[in-house]
Structures are given as structure tokens and as C-alpha cells.
Design a protein around this motif. Structure first.
Motif, PDB file in Angstrom:
ATOM      1  N   THR A   1      11.154   2.255  -6.108  1.00 27.82           N
ATOM      2  CA  THR A   1      10.512   2.897  -4.918  1.00 27.82           C
ATOM      3  C   THR A   1       9.847   1.868  -3.912  1.00 27.82           C
ATOM      4  OG1 THR A   1       8.244   2.635  -6.112  1.00 27.82           O
ATOM      5  CG2 THR A   1       9.582   4.674  -6.474  1.00 27.82           C
ATOM      6  N   PRO A   2       9.427   2.362  -2.757  1.00 33.74           N
ATOM      7  CA  PRO A   2       8.903   1.304  -1.603  1.00 33.74           C
ATOM      8  C   PRO A   2       7.558   0.824  -2.255  1.00 33.74           C
ATOM      9  CG  PRO A   2       9.643   3.368  -0.718  1.00 33.74           C
ATOM     10  CD  PRO A   2       9.733   3.522  -2.138  1.00 33.74           C
TER      11      PRO A   2
ATOM     12  N   SER B   1      15.299   4.489   0.977  1.00 39.49           N
ATOM     13  CA  SER B   1      14.486   4.015  -0.230  1.00 39.49           C
ATOM     14  C   SER B   1      14.163   5.387  -0.846  1.00 39.49           C
ATOM     15  CB  SER B   1      13.124   3.408   0.166  1.00 39.49           C
ATOM     16  OG  SER B   1      12.290   3.987   1.078  1.00 39.49           O
ATOM     17  N   GLU B   2      13.773   6.225  -0.328  1.00 39.73           N
ATOM     18  CA  GLU B   2      13.572   7.611  -1.294  1.00 39.73           C
ATOM     19  C   GLU B   2      14.846   8.064  -1.740  1.00 39.73           C
ATOM     20  OE1 GLU B   2      11.281  10.268   1.101  1.00 39.73           O
ATOM     21  OE2 GLU B   2       9.571   9.145   1.320  1.00 39.73           O
TER      22      GLU B   2
ATOM     23  N   TYR C   1      17.919  -0.411   2.953  1.00 38.52           N
ATOM     24  CA  TYR C   1      17.057   0.070   1.705  1.00 38.52           C
ATOM     25  C   TYR C   1      15.841   0.852   2.408  1.00 38.52           C
ATOM     26  CZ  TYR C   1      13.725   0.490  -1.922  1.00 38.52           C
ATOM     27  OH  TYR C   1      12.959   1.147  -2.947  1.00 38.52           O
ATOM     28  N   GLN C   2      15.391   0.223   3.447  1.00 40.47           N
ATOM     29  CA  GLN C   2      14.115   0.700   4.026  1.00 40.47           C
ATOM     30  C   GLN C   2      14.565   2.104   4.574  1.00 40.47           C
ATOM     31  OE1 GLN C   2      13.283  -2.345   7.056  1.00 40.47           O
ATOM     32  NE2 GLN C   2      12.277  -3.621   5.481  1.00 40.47           N
TER      33      GLN C   2
ATOM     34  N   GLY D   1       7.067  -4.771   4.991  1.00 37.39           N
ATOM     35  CA  GLY D   1       8.391  -4.813   3.948  1.00 37.39           C
ATOM     36  C   GLY D   1       9.106  -5.906   4.354  1.00 37.39           C
TER      37      GLY D   1
END
Length: 251
Positions: A235-236, A224-225, A220-221, A19
Motif C-alpha cells: 500500500t502507499p 497503487s490502490e 506504481y504511484q 513518494g
């Protein structure tokens, strides 16, 4: 010298799987915290299993608030992976607890606001307390210098530009989602154009500051959800789709 009998990853593949961006991995190499194990005959960077473990250590230490310089110093002392995992887990648990608590508070206040009783001062004081907790969570990702920089960025851009960008994000996310759900190849020119605009908007936030950008991506990682569920963020899977489009543009 390291042996390379196991699996090797090219920089684009490693970026996609983690990511991160190719530029971030290049920056990590530039500052010396993660150097590829070798290069292919064509000159492509190749990362081995030891590099993957090293990358996790870098990201975990960054997530704990260390600068890249501090990360390099810490890793020179051979940080134990199990200790990093334990500290990382505790850090993420604290962040998730803060966001979930705020979500529960807001859900309850929405219901209360619709009743005849309405909201009372104690309700709003409780909400402010939860917001403060979330702000403290954000400070786990951004240093005081970075937060001051972001405030300067906000003043430089002006409220009108910021409002325009905030209004554009939902439309852009919806367009990317539509292309992804339609099965459009990320290399398609229209998807690549959307991905380009995506990065332009992100760039307006961090203004080219690599530290702020990395902090944004790490935050964010981890959340993210929650961001997607509560605020309609990407979404991822959507982020990965955009990254594939960017990789296609760079190839």
C-alpha cells in the motif's frame, strides 16, 4: 532571483511527501529539471513553493511519456500548469479504465470457470483483448528502449532467479506490514534491514537504470490502490514506511 519568504522543504522531507526518493531528486537536479531554490547554512538543499509546482510539472510530463531531456525542453517554454493538469487527468483516466476493465473481465471469468459451462474460446479471446489494453497502458510508462532493456534484464537474470524473487516479495511485504502494524519505529535496525532488502529486489528489476526506475515508481504511484487490491502489492502507507526506514539508514 527568487524570494524565499514562504515555506521551505528539505530534500528528505520533499521526497517523503511526494513518494520520491532523495536520489531521484538529486538526479533531477543533476540533469537540470529541478534545482533547489537555496541551501541552508549547513549546505542542505531547500525547495520553495515554486519548486513544488515545478516538481509537479516534471512528474506530470514524465507521466505523459516525455524523457527528462524532453521535460527540460518543455519547461523552458513555460508550460501552463492548467494544461498539464488536464492532460495528466486524461492520461490517468485512460490507465484506470484499462485496469478496471481487465479486473471486471477476470472477475467474470473466474465465476464462469466454476460453472458447468466452463470457459469458451470467446471468453479467452476477450481476456486477451483486455490484457492487450493493459500492455498498451504499460507502454505509456515505458519506452520501447526501456521495454527491450527489461526483456534483456529478464534473460540475464534467468527464470530461476526471477521465480525466487517473485516468491520472496509476498513474504517481504508481509514482514514489513507486520512491523508497520506493530508500530515499530522505521529507524529500528530490523525494519531498516527489511527496507534494504526491499530496495535490493527493486534494483534487480531496474538494474540501476534511472529511467526504468522512475517509470516503475510513476506507474506504481498512479495504480497503487489497484495493485494492492488485485495483486497483494504494498500500500502507499507501506511504501512511505519503507522510505522512512531508508531515510533513517541514510542519515
Amino acid at each position: 532571483m527568487r524570494e524565499h519568504g514562504g515555506r521551505l522543504w528539505k530534500v528528505g522531507e520533499l521526497a517523503r511527501l511526494t513518494g520520491l526518493t532523495v536520489r531521484t531528486l538529486h538526479h533531477y537536479e543533476h540533469v537540470g529539471v529541478l534545482r533547489p531554490a537555496s541551501r541552508s547554512p549547513a549546505g542542505h538543499r531547500l525547495y520553495d513553493e515554486a519548486d513544488v509546482r515545478r516538481l509537479y510539472q516534471v512528474l506530470a510530463l514524465r507521466d505523459l511519456g516525455l524523457s527528462l531531456e524532453e521535460v527540460g525542453t518543455a519547461l523552458s517554454g513555460d508550460v501552463a500548469l492548467v494544461d498539464l493538469l488536464r492532460d495528466h487527468l486524461s492520461h490517468v483516466d485512460r490507465q484506470l479504465a484499462a485496469l478496471r476493465s481487465l479486473r471486471d473481465r477476470l472477475t467474470a471469468l473466474v465465476a464462469t470457470a466454476r460453472t458447468a459451462r466452463g470457459l469458451r474460446p470467446d471468453d479467452l479471446l476477450g481476456l486477451m483483448e483486455e490484457v492487450t489494453k493493459v500492455e498498451e497502458t504499460i507502454r505509456n510508462y515505458y519506452s520501447e528502449e526501456q521495454l527491450a532493456y527489461l526483456e534483456r534484464r529478464r534473460q540475464e537474470l534467468g527464470e530461476e532467479v526471477i521465480a525466487s524473487v517473485e516468491a520472496e516479495w509476498p513474504r517481504l511485504i508481509a514482514q514489513v506490514r507486520a512491523e508497520m502494524e506493530a508500530g515499530t519505529d522505521p529507524a529500528d535496525p530490523k525494519v531498516r534491514a527489511l527496507a534494504g532488502r526491499w530496495m535490493e529486489l527493486v534494483g534487480m528489476f531496474h538494474g540501476g537504470d534511472e529511467g526504468v526506475r522512475d517509470s516503475l515508481y510513476r506507474m506504481y504511484q498512479d495504480h497503487s490502490e489497484d495493485i494492492a487490491a488485485q495483486y497483494g502489492g504494498p500500500t502507499p502507507d507501506m511504501i512511505a514506511y519503507v522510505q522512512r526506514a531508508l531515510d533513517a539508514s541514510a542519515s
